[in-house]
Design a protein around this motif. Structure first.
Motif, PDB file in Angstrom:
ATOM      1  N   TRP A   1      50.908  38.531 -32.736  1.00 35.97           N
ATOM      2  CA  TRP A   1      51.282  37.176 -33.124  1.00 35.97           C
ATOM      3  C   TRP A   1      51.342  36.225 -31.939  1.00 35.97           C
ATOM      4  O   TRP A   1      51.135  35.011 -32.085  1.00 35.97           O
ATOM      5  CB  TRP A   1      52.652  37.175 -33.817  1.00 35.97           C
ATOM      6  CG  TRP A   1      53.786  37.578 -32.897  1.00 35.97           C
ATOM      7  CD1 TRP A   1      54.284  38.819 -32.705  1.00 35.97           C
ATOM      8  CD2 TRP A   1      54.518  36.708 -32.028  1.00 35.97           C
ATOM      9  NE1 TRP A   1      55.284  38.813 -31.778  1.00 35.97           N
ATOM     10  CE2 TRP A   1      55.463  37.516 -31.345  1.00 35.97           C
ATOM     11  CE3 TRP A   1      54.482  35.344 -31.750  1.00 35.97           C
ATOM     12  CZ2 TRP A   1      56.349  37.006 -30.403  1.00 35.97           C
ATOM     13  CZ3 TRP A   1      55.364  34.821 -30.815  1.00 35.97           C
ATOM     14  CH2 TRP A   1      56.287  35.648 -30.157  1.00 35.97           C
TER      15      TRP A   1
ATOM     16  N   GLY B   1      49.386  35.585 -29.851  1.00 38.38           N
ATOM     17  CA  GLY B   1      48.134  34.878 -29.573  1.00 38.38           C
ATOM     18  C   GLY B   1      48.291  33.377 -29.758  1.00 38.38           C
ATOM     19  O   GLY B   1      47.517  32.588 -29.214  1.00 38.38           O
ATOM     20  N   ILE B   2      49.328  32.998 -30.494  1.00 39.16           N
ATOM     21  CA  ILE B   2      49.585  31.565 -30.710  1.00 39.16           C
ATOM     22  C   ILE B   2      49.922  30.849 -29.408  1.00 39.16           C
ATOM     23  O   ILE B   2      49.715  29.643 -29.275  1.00 39.16           O
ATOM     24  CB  ILE B   2      50.720  31.372 -31.753  1.00 39.16           C
ATOM     25  CG1 ILE B   2      50.729  29.929 -32.265  1.00 39.16           C
ATOM     26  CG2 ILE B   2      52.069  31.743 -31.159  1.00 39.16           C
ATOM     27  CD1 ILE B   2      51.662  29.709 -33.428  1.00 39.16           C
TER      28      ILE B   2
ATOM     29  N   ARG C   1      43.633  38.275 -29.317  1.00 40.21           N
ATOM     30  CA  ARG C   1      44.993  38.726 -29.636  1.00 40.21           C
ATOM     31  C   ARG C   1      45.254  38.690 -31.140  1.00 40.21           C
ATOM     32  O   ARG C   1      45.920  39.576 -31.687  1.00 40.21           O
ATOM     33  CB  ARG C   1      46.014  37.864 -28.885  1.00 40.21           C
ATOM     34  CG  ARG C   1      46.106  38.211 -27.398  1.00 40.21           C
ATOM     35  CD  ARG C   1      46.497  39.665 -27.242  1.00 40.21           C
ATOM     36  NE  ARG C   1      46.383  40.133 -25.867  1.00 40.21           N
ATOM     37  CZ  ARG C   1      46.536  41.387 -25.510  1.00 40.21           C
ATOM     38  NH1 ARG C   1      46.757  42.314 -26.419  1.00 40.21           N
ATOM     39  NH2 ARG C   1      46.427  41.744 -24.233  1.00 40.21           N
ATOM     40  N   PHE C   2      44.708  37.710 -31.807  1.00 41.08           N
ATOM     41  CA  PHE C   2      44.834  37.680 -33.269  1.00 41.08           C
ATOM     42  C   PHE C   2      44.060  38.848 -33.883  1.00 41.08           C
ATOM     43  O   PHE C   2      44.492  39.457 -34.863  1.00 41.08           O
ATOM     44  CB  PHE C   2      44.324  36.352 -33.830  1.00 41.08           C
ATOM     45  CG  PHE C   2      45.199  35.178 -33.502  1.00 41.08           C
ATOM     46  CD1 PHE C   2      46.498  35.094 -33.996  1.00 41.08           C
ATOM     47  CD2 PHE C   2      44.745  34.157 -32.688  1.00 41.08           C
ATOM     48  CE1 PHE C   2      47.316  34.024 -33.690  1.00 41.08           C
ATOM     49  CE2 PHE C   2      45.550  33.076 -32.375  1.00 41.08           C
ATOM     50  CZ  PHE C   2      46.837  33.007 -32.872  1.00 41.08           C
ATOM     51  N   TYR C   3      42.909  39.170 -33.316  1.00 38.30           N
ATOM     52  CA  TYR C   3      42.107  40.292 -33.785  1.00 38.30           C
ATOM     53  C   TYR C   3      42.879  41.600 -33.658  1.00 38.30           C
ATOM     54  O   TYR C   3      42.792  42.475 -34.522  1.00 38.30           O
ATOM     55  CB  TYR C   3      40.815  40.352 -32.971  1.00 38.30           C
ATOM     56  CG  TYR C   3      40.034  41.634 -33.122  1.00 38.30           C
ATOM     57  CD1 TYR C   3      39.413  41.974 -34.325  1.00 38.30           C
ATOM     58  CD2 TYR C   3      39.905  42.518 -32.045  1.00 38.30           C
ATOM     59  CE1 TYR C   3      38.695  43.150 -34.449  1.00 38.30           C
ATOM     60  CE2 TYR C   3      39.182  43.693 -32.163  1.00 38.30           C
ATOM     61  CZ  TYR C   3      38.581  44.006 -33.368  1.00 38.30           C
ATOM     62  OH  TYR C   3      37.874  45.168 -33.509  1.00 38.30           O
TER      63      TYR C   3
END
Length: 236
Positions: A57, A59-60, A51-53
């Motif tokens: 955001w 993904g946190i 998700r960060f890729y």
């Protein structure tokens, strides 16, 4: 805001990924591969790396709840969805509408993901056993400290009564709240047994011997795994 294509000098929008004239993909554009995203989801979905890729955001949230292992199931499902996605729809959603045939950077991203995954696996395979040994040695060290604090009691009793003491003859350290299951003195020998939840089998033994120079101690009769013991306690 505009920019020029370095190949044909055509004026383009700043965020446009491909030149409308010559078709060159612009250097400023970062291509997001669905295959690489899927690999990250399968490998590191627990921490939301995929998700960060993709620039998300949230993904946190995976980081906040990784300890529940729920993100693992979610990320595996997402990885399957990524692989099954239509490339054209994927590009429209994540690559600013880039044409479906473009896969710039995909191979490098996949190689990077695989190398990174393998490296983490190798590091974990080496570091985890080493860390477990370190923690067990630290636990045994705490027992050694308690045993050594008992030595003066044994020595003083031996000097005063001219015989080695038993547990009932001494006020031994309490094991409450410690990593030790028990501490006992048998004919002067100090025996320490670790709690079962430390996963350290055997016992630590300090055996006294008397000579003209005084009392000396040996711990070589300890039955705890030698790699958790200090050098002076390991069998010769």
């Amino acid at each position: 805001m505009t920019k020029q294509c370095p190949e044909c000098q055509t004026s383009l929008e700043a965020e446009q990924p491909r030149c409308t004239n010559c078709g060159l993909i612009q250097d400023s554009f970062v291509y997001k591969s669905r295959v690489a995203a899927a690999i990250m989801a399968f490998s590191f979905g627990l921490f939301g790396l995929h998700r960060f890729y993709l620039g998300k955001w949230w993904g946190i949230l995976y980081l906040l709840f990784f300890w529940t292992y729920i993100p693992v199931l979610i990320s595996w499902i997402e990885g399957i969805v990524f692989l099954c996605s239509d490339q054209k729809k994927w590009n429209k959603k994540y690559n600013q509408g880039l044409s479906a045939g473009s896969e710039k950077g995909t191979v490098l991203l996949i190689i990077f993901a695989l190398v990174f995954t393998s490296s983490i696996g190798i590091i974990a395979a080496i570091a985890l056993p080493a860390y477990q040994d370190y923690t067990k040695r630290a636990k045994v060290a705490s027992a050694i400290s308690v045993a050594k604090s008992t030595m003066p009691l044994v020595e003083q009793y031996a000097y005063d009564h001219q015989r080695w003491p038993e547990s009932d003859d001494l006020t031994l350290p309490s094991t409450n709240g410690s990593l030790m299951d028990s501490i006992a003195v048998n004919n002067g020998t100090i025996v320490v047994i670790m709690r079962a939840d430390t996963h350290i089998d055997g016992y630590l033994a300090y055996v006294p011997s008397s000579a003209d120079s005084g009392i000396s101690w040996s711990c070589r009769e300890s039955t705890i795994n030698a790699r958790y013991l200090p050098p002076e306690c390991r069998p010769e």
